[in-house]
Write a protein that holds these residues in place. Structure first.
Motif: not given
Length: 271
Positions: A88-91, A105-107, A122-123, A127-129
């Protein structure tokens, strides 16, 4: 930000929390290395907190290897977080344009959960990044006198950004090209919808920044858009969706083609 080029076929269902057969020994090796490094660091490093963290994370990987299941929550003293919270934080960080924070955060999430790469959520963040990096690359490619129009809510066939050149006001629409799953493929019906929409955009040229699309799908997009006098199309392929490349050479080449200094078909880079 919605996908400009997106696969419609659903991702395969994934049972998060259960390791594949090959992931169990991999988790065991990772756990042994991290725990060993942490123990060694306790005696040679002044950063005791960092050393203890290595030991804890290594222990988590060893536990996953033995149990065959991932850890869905982690507690360090009074601090507890879950894998769902990290997602949620990464999104949220990605949506708000905090690309580096979201990547960090994803790392952490991927370190703690070996199955994160198979998680559709996560995917979606990755994609957003990628889209964020494409927009940032367009801004970085802009030279004095040019303008960039960003489209945060770009839909299928609509560019993430439009670069307006200083000479003649040539408009170049820029897209992030990817598939929503690991196949690298997009459905033929999606290609057709995308082509129809892209040809209606008020742009003299279009630039695809390719992250994961297969060569044949790129060719279908280019041929469909350029057919019968449609906008000229360029393709810039990045080595990784996590590492942005320069777009200026591709922009300059498209400008030359639009202005008539070149009259040749595009050559797609092979992946």
């Amino acid at each position: 930000m919605e996908s400009p080029v997106e696969a419609q076929d659903a991702a395969r269902p994934v049972r998060l929390g259960v390791l594949k057969r090959w992931e169990r020994p991999a988790a065991g090796v990772a756990g042994g290395v991290l725990a060993g490094a942490g123990v060694a660091a306790v005696f040679v490093s002044r950063n005791q907190a960092g050393s203890a963290t290595l030991v804890v994370i290594g222990g988590l990987f060893l536990l996953m290897a033995v149990s065959g299941r991932t850890i869905e929550s982690v507690r360090f003293g009074d601090w507890e977080f879950t894998m769902a919270e990290l997602r949620r934080q990464a999104a949220e960080q990605a949506r708000s344009g905090r690309t580096d924070q979201a990547q960090a955060t994803l790392h952490v999430l991927k370190k703690l959960s070996p199955v994160a790469d198979r998680d559709p959520e996560v995917r979606a963040v990755e994609i957003s990044l990628f889209e964020n990096r494409v927009v940032e690359a367009v801004e970085a490619a802009r030279i004095e006198g040019e303008q960039v129009e960003s489209h945060e809510n770009a839909d299928l066939g609509e560019p993430l950004a439009i670069l307006v050149a200083q000479s003649g006001g040539v408009r170049i629409g820029v897209f992030a090209a990817y598939a929503s799953n690991d196949s690298g493929r997009i459905d033929a019906s999606v290609v057709d919808q995308f082509v129809r929409r892209a040809r209606d955009m008020a742009c003299e040229a279009l630039l695809f920044v390719n992250g994961t699309l297969r060569q044949e799908d790129l060719e279908r997009l280019v041929e469909g858009i350029e057919r019968d006098g449609g906008p000229l199309v360029g393709v810039e392929t990045w080595a990784s969706i996590t590492e942005a490349g320069s777009l200026r050479p591709a922009v300059d080449y498209l400008l030359e083609r639009v202005r008539g200094s070149r009259d040749e078909g595009i050559t797609l880079p092979h992946q």
